[in-house]
Design a protein around this motif. Structure first.
Motif, short mmCIF file in Angstrom:
data_model
loop_
_atom_site.label_atom_id
_atom_site.label_comp_id
_atom_site.label_asym_id
_atom_site.label_seq_id
_atom_site.Cartn_x
_atom_site.Cartn_y
_atom_site.Cartn_z
N PHE A 237 0.40 -1.13 0.18
CA PHE A 237 -0.32 -0.08 0.40
C PHE A 237 1.04 1.44 -0.05
N LEU A 238 1.77 1.13 0.58
CA LEU A 238 2.83 2.58 0.59
C LEU A 238 4.04 2.48 0.15
N PHE A 239 4.47 0.52 -0.81
CA PHE A 239 5.44 0.86 -1.10
C PHE A 239 7.13 1.41 -0.89
N GLU A 240 6.82 1.05 0.64
CA GLU A 240 8.09 1.48 1.50
C GLU A 240 9.13 1.42 1.25
N SER A 241 9.97 0.12 0.30
CA SER A 241 11.31 0.00 0.20
C SER A 241 11.21 1.08 -1.26
N LEU A 242 10.15 1.24 -1.86
CA LEU A 242 11.17 2.26 -2.90
C LEU A 242 11.16 3.72 -2.43
N PHE A 243 9.87 4.15 -1.01
CA PHE A 243 10.39 5.58 -0.69
C PHE A 243 11.64 5.74 -0.55
N LYS A 244 12.40 4.13 0.36
CA LYS A 244 13.37 4.12 1.00
C LYS A 244 14.55 4.30 -0.23
N SER A 245 14.22 4.65 -1.29
CA SER A 245 15.00 3.74 -2.22
C SER A 245 15.72 5.31 -3.33
N ASN A 246 14.53 5.63 -3.69
CA ASN A 246 13.80 6.69 -4.80
C ASN A 246 13.20 7.40 -5.09
N LYS A 247 12.83 8.81 -3.91
CA LYS A 247 11.21 9.41 -4.31
C LYS A 247 10.66 9.79 -5.29
N TRP A 248 11.28 10.51 -6.59
CA TRP A 248 11.21 10.73 -7.91
C TRP A 248 9.72 9.36 -7.80
N ILE A 249 10.58 7.66 -8.08
CA ILE A 249 9.75 7.07 -8.29
C ILE A 249 9.11 6.29 -7.63
N TRP A 250 9.36 6.89 -6.46
CA TRP A 250 7.85 6.43 -5.47
C TRP A 250 6.59 8.08 -5.62
N LEU A 251 7.14 8.79 -6.51
CA LEU A 251 5.79 9.57 -6.41
C LEU A 251 5.61 9.31 -7.06
N PHE A 252 5.57 8.86 -8.47
CA PHE A 252 5.05 8.62 -9.89
C PHE A 252 4.78 7.29 -9.28
N GLY A 253 5.63 6.40 -9.28
CA GLY A 253 4.90 5.73 -9.00
C GLY A 253 3.62 4.52 -7.87
N TRP A 254 3.51 5.95 -6.96
CA TRP A 254 2.06 5.39 -6.41
C TRP A 254 1.08 6.41 -6.70
N LEU A 255 1.45 7.21 -7.27
CA LEU A 255 0.28 8.31 -8.11
C LEU A 255 -0.68 7.42 -9.05
N PHE A 256 0.48 6.71 -10.05
CA PHE A 256 -0.29 5.94 -10.62
C PHE A 256 -0.96 4.75 -9.92
N HIS A 257 -0.43 3.27 -9.52
CA HIS A 257 -0.81 2.93 -8.52
C HIS A 257 -2.35 2.82 -8.28
N ILE A 258 -2.15 4.23 -7.22
CA ILE A 258 -3.27 4.83 -6.33
C ILE A 258 -4.21 4.90 -7.03
N GLY A 259 -4.58 5.55 -8.73
CA GLY A 259 -4.85 6.38 -9.53
C GLY A 259 -5.67 5.08 -10.48
N LEU A 260 -4.48 3.88 -10.37
CA LEU A 260 -5.61 3.26 -10.82
C LEU A 260 -6.53 2.54 -10.05
N ALA A 261 -6.15 2.24 -8.85
CA ALA A 261 -6.54 1.57 -7.67
C ALA A 261 -8.21 1.90 -7.81
N LEU A 262 -8.60 3.19 -7.50
CA LEU A 262 -9.59 4.38 -7.76
C LEU A 262 -10.19 4.37 -8.97
N VAL A 263 -9.28 3.46 -9.87
CA VAL A 263 -10.55 4.09 -11.18
C VAL A 263 -10.97 2.86 -12.02
N LEU A 264 -10.10 1.52 -11.59
CA LEU A 264 -10.86 0.18 -11.37
C LEU A 264 -12.08 0.29 -10.32
N LEU A 265 -12.08 0.62 -8.57
CA LEU A 265 -12.99 0.30 -8.13
C LEU A 265 -14.31 1.41 -8.79
N ARG A 266 -13.98 2.85 -9.04
CA ARG A 266 -15.63 2.95 -9.86
C ARG A 266 -15.18 2.47 -10.80
#
Lengths: 245, 507
Positions: A60-89
């Motif tokens: 849910f939070l991409f913990e390891s990715l957050f430790k690794s690289n804030k840009w990839i985390w930000l874009f990756g998390w936006l995409f996945h959470i966005g996709l999850a919301l869109v799918l639920l809709r």
């Protein structure tokens, strides 16, 4: 019944079967492959509930990715959470009446498509701008992003720009669920959207999208740290031991 | 300054991620193992006509035996999170030293032979045929990985390149491309009993000499018993502790701790090596054979406790794998495990790290120190990769970080940690682990040490640090070798129990 309806109905059924059977087969393969040694990346939880928490933070939070690289985390998390919301809709297209929480998510799900697209654009930009990521990117990495962006764009266009016949679409979708075929609306944007989604479902079980089921089977994340207290041994390794005794 | 045929990286305030330089390290290649060790280990020593089939078969075999490899081959999305995490990439700029690229050397072959898209559209998914060029790339870059697992901390799916490197080396061994250094050691440890190849009498002689040295130094008759049946504790330590500097200083430290605690203990000539290079090769059976020596020695000597000396990968194997491989530990209900469990003292974890043992004694006020004897030292501590990311000490996760530091703070007044992102779970490898501690890879070792050298330099400059405390035989040997390349005095390298040895009060 138009030939277009037959084609799209068939395509979506085939894609669904491939997606479900393909992932089920992978999960079966992963679960049947033994993990002969205890290899969690430590510090690791020492209890089962600790492992569940670790996995939940990863998923849910991409913990390891957050430790690794804030840009990839930000874009990756936006995409996945966005996709999850869109799918639920999208659940609303497959049920009547619609669950209250799906109704509740509707406005968020609509705008989540922008989160999704921003995330994807950011991830794609990195494939051009960062020399290390450019080096490791294969044609399929670019095409996967193009596919997801095309799905997101065509969907968002129908929501915000050129509305499709949503009543007819819902009748078509509900018809798929109860095996009572209804005509597919002949909106080119919708047909593109559905066709690309079917393609995504078909390639899912043979592509890097397997990271989704894969993470749950990753021994460095799903094992607990208790090797001094519990003897962990794989069946093929037990056989070696018997040979030696 | 040591003489080198390559450019030594310059120290910077913090480690900068370099621009990629393809092919930078292609030519650096470890010596290939000759017939002798390959034959002993049951491997061929040259590529046969059917090498390709055998390589693919072996890959299929490993994919079916190791879930790690199976899942890791599929799960990578090429996100790039690991690309700046490997010390060998940071030190060499060779893109094949980025963890994802190192994995992709195998993944491209996996995709070609084991996945549908790789079979029908290889160009699309980065799949490639297995060729001799691929083998050479594997050999080169799977021997520029120290299996330190730093990348696995940062991968969103926990992909551990060490597992891929191990599988790569296992496949290479099976087609006759073993590494000379590691495989010769695996022969020595099985034939003679330790990685240095020192026979029992030489060991006995050395221990007697050390006893005399300690008595001359302290006036106290501290013993170093060998092969004593019925001793309570069997100490298993890397063989470098017997003969190498500064390793031997820590051995003296362990002996003083046992002496002060008043326990009966012994070393074993059969188990005169804690290290287990079977780990590096990724061969379960070899690793098991090497580990079984410890079990056999424990049963023969009848010891109640097994304690492991300062060695990183040895502690990973001991802590994480001994129970699986040999039944040293608890929880087994098969006759094989029970035989040993019945002998062991269940009040203590088995095996136990020497740092756990010493820290318990310190907490129970059994040991007394004169901390001022370490006042000429300003100490920092390097977390060894295998201890940090592949094991634990104590009862709580993260004990592997706190316990050694607590010991240092209990025996010395001046301690300063290196920058936070270079220690703990994010610790940088020394650059010599995983079977790379050989002179034919000196360029890899020196360049791979860069991130650690930068971190060390920052506390040397900022905090007058002059001592790098270690709990790993490979780290000790590696830093002793590479310190001069970076302008540091190799006398600044030492063990945690060397510090204990300096400050402990004996009576």
């Amino acid at each position: 019944m138009t030939s277009l309806t037959v084609i799209f109905t068939g395509l979506l059924y085939v894609a669904t079967i491939i997606l479900i059977a393909g992932i089920a087969y992978r999960v079966y393969e992963y679960s049947r492959t033994p993990a002969p040694l205890v290899i969690p990346t430590t510090p690791a939880p020492t209890t089962n509930s600790g492992v569940v928490m670790r996995m939940a933070r990863e998923v849910f939070l991409f913990e390891s990715l957050f430790k690794s690289n804030k840009w990839i985390w930000l874009f990756g998390w936006l995409f996945h959470i966005g996709l999850a919301l869109v799918l639920l809709r999208h659940i609303r297209y497959f049920q009547e009446p619609v669950w209250f929480w799906v109704e509740f998510l509707q406005p968020y799900g609509k705008y989540a498509s922008f989160m999704m697209l921003v995330g994807l654009a950011g991830l794609w930009a990195r494939r051009f701008l960062v020399d290390r990521v450019r080096y490791i990117s294969t044609p399929s990495d670019h095409l996967m992003l193009a596919l997801l962006i095309a799905i997101g764009m065509s969907g968002a266009m129908m929501t915000f720009v050129s509305h499709t016949d949503i009543v007819a679409l819902k009748a078509f979708a509900l018809g798929l669920v109860v095996f009572d075929l209804q005509p597919v609306p002949e909106d080119p944007l919708l047909l593109i959207h559905l066709g690309l989604v079917a393609l995504l479902m078909i390639i899912f079980p043979v592509s890097k999208l397997l990271h989704a089921p894969g993470i749950f089977f990753s021994p460095t994340r799903n094992q607990k740290d208790d090797p001094r207290a519990t003897r962990h041994i794989a069946p093929w390794a037990t056989a070696l031991e018997r040979d030696k005794a | 300054m040591a003489v080198a045929e390559f450019e030594i990286p310059t120290l910077t305030e913090y480690t900068v991620v370099p621009k990629i330089n393809p092919g930078a390290m292609t030519k650096v290649k470890s010596f290939i193992a000759p017939q002798g060790p390959q034959e002993y280990l049951g491997y061929p020593w040259e590529l046969g006509p059917d090498w390709k089939e055998r390589a693919i078969d072996k890959m299929g075999d490993l994919l079916g035996k190791y879930r790690s490899l199976r899942v890791f081959m599929d799960a990578c999305v090429h996100c790039g999170a690991c690309t700046d995490k490997c010390h060998y990439f940071l030190g060499t700029a060779d893109p094949n030293n980025m963890p994802v690229a190192r994995q992709d050397l195998m993944r491209k072959v996996y995709r070609r032979y084991f996945t549908l898209p790789g079979k029908i559209v290889p160009w699309l998914v980065g799949a490639e045929d297995l060729t001799e060029d691929t083998l050479n790339e594997w050999y080169t870059y799977y021997h520029q990985c120290s299996e330190c697992r730093r990348c696995s901390v940062y991968c969103p799916y926990g992909i551990d390149t060490a597992e891929v490197t191990m599988a790569g080396r296992e496949i290479l061994n099976h087609i006759g491309m073993g590494q000379k250094y590691s495989n010769e050691i695996l022969v020595k440890v099985q034939k003679i009993g330790n990685n240095l190849g020192l026979p029992g009498p030489a060991l006995e002689d050395t221990l007697l000499g050390l006893e005399e040295d300690i008595e001359a130094d302290t006036g106290v008759a501290v013993k170093m018993p060998l092969d004593v049946e019925g001793a309570e504790i069997m100490l298993v330590t890397p063989s470098a502790d017997f003969f190498s500097e500064p390793h031997v200083e820590s051995l003296i430290g362990y002996a003083k701790v046992f002496h002060a605690a008043g326990v009966s203990w012994t070393l074993s000539s059969k188990a005169s090596e804690a290290g287990n290079f079977g780990l590096f090769n990724g061969n379960y059976e070899t690793m098991q054979k090497v580990a079984m020596r410890i079990r056999d020695a424990a049963l023969e000597l009848g010891c109640k406790r097994i304690i492991v000396g300062e060695c990183g990968h040895a502690w990973r194997v001991a802590y994480s794998f001994w129970n699986t491989l040999t039944g040293i530990g608890y929880g087994g209900n098969d006759p094989f495990s029970k035989k040993l469990q019945d002998q062991l003292d269940h009040r203590y974890p088995q095996p136990m790290h020497i740092c756990e043992y010493t820290w318990d004694l310190i907490q129970n006020d059994v040991l007394k120190f004169d901390k001022s004897l370490n006042d000429d030292r300003v100490i920092t501590f390097h977390d060894s990769c295998n201890v940090a990311r592949g094991s634990r000490m104590g009862t709580e996760p993260g004990g592997q970080f706190t316990i050694p530091r607590n010991i240092i703070k209990a025996v010395a007044n001046n301690f300063q940690d290196m920058p936070a992102e270079t220690i703990g779970e994010g610790t940088f490898c020394c650059g010599g682990g995983g079977g790379l501690l050989t002179d034919d890879l000196i360029e890899v070792r020196v360049k791979g040490a860069l991130p650690r050298m930068n971190a060390y330099n920052s506390v040397v400059q900022g905090n007058q640090v002059n001592f790098l405390a270690l709990i790993c035989a490979i780290c000790k040997a590696q830093f002793t070798k590479v310190f001069p390349y970076y302008g540091f005095d190799r006398g600044q390298v030492g063990g945690v129990h060397q510090l204990v040895s300096t400050a402990i009060k004996l009576d």
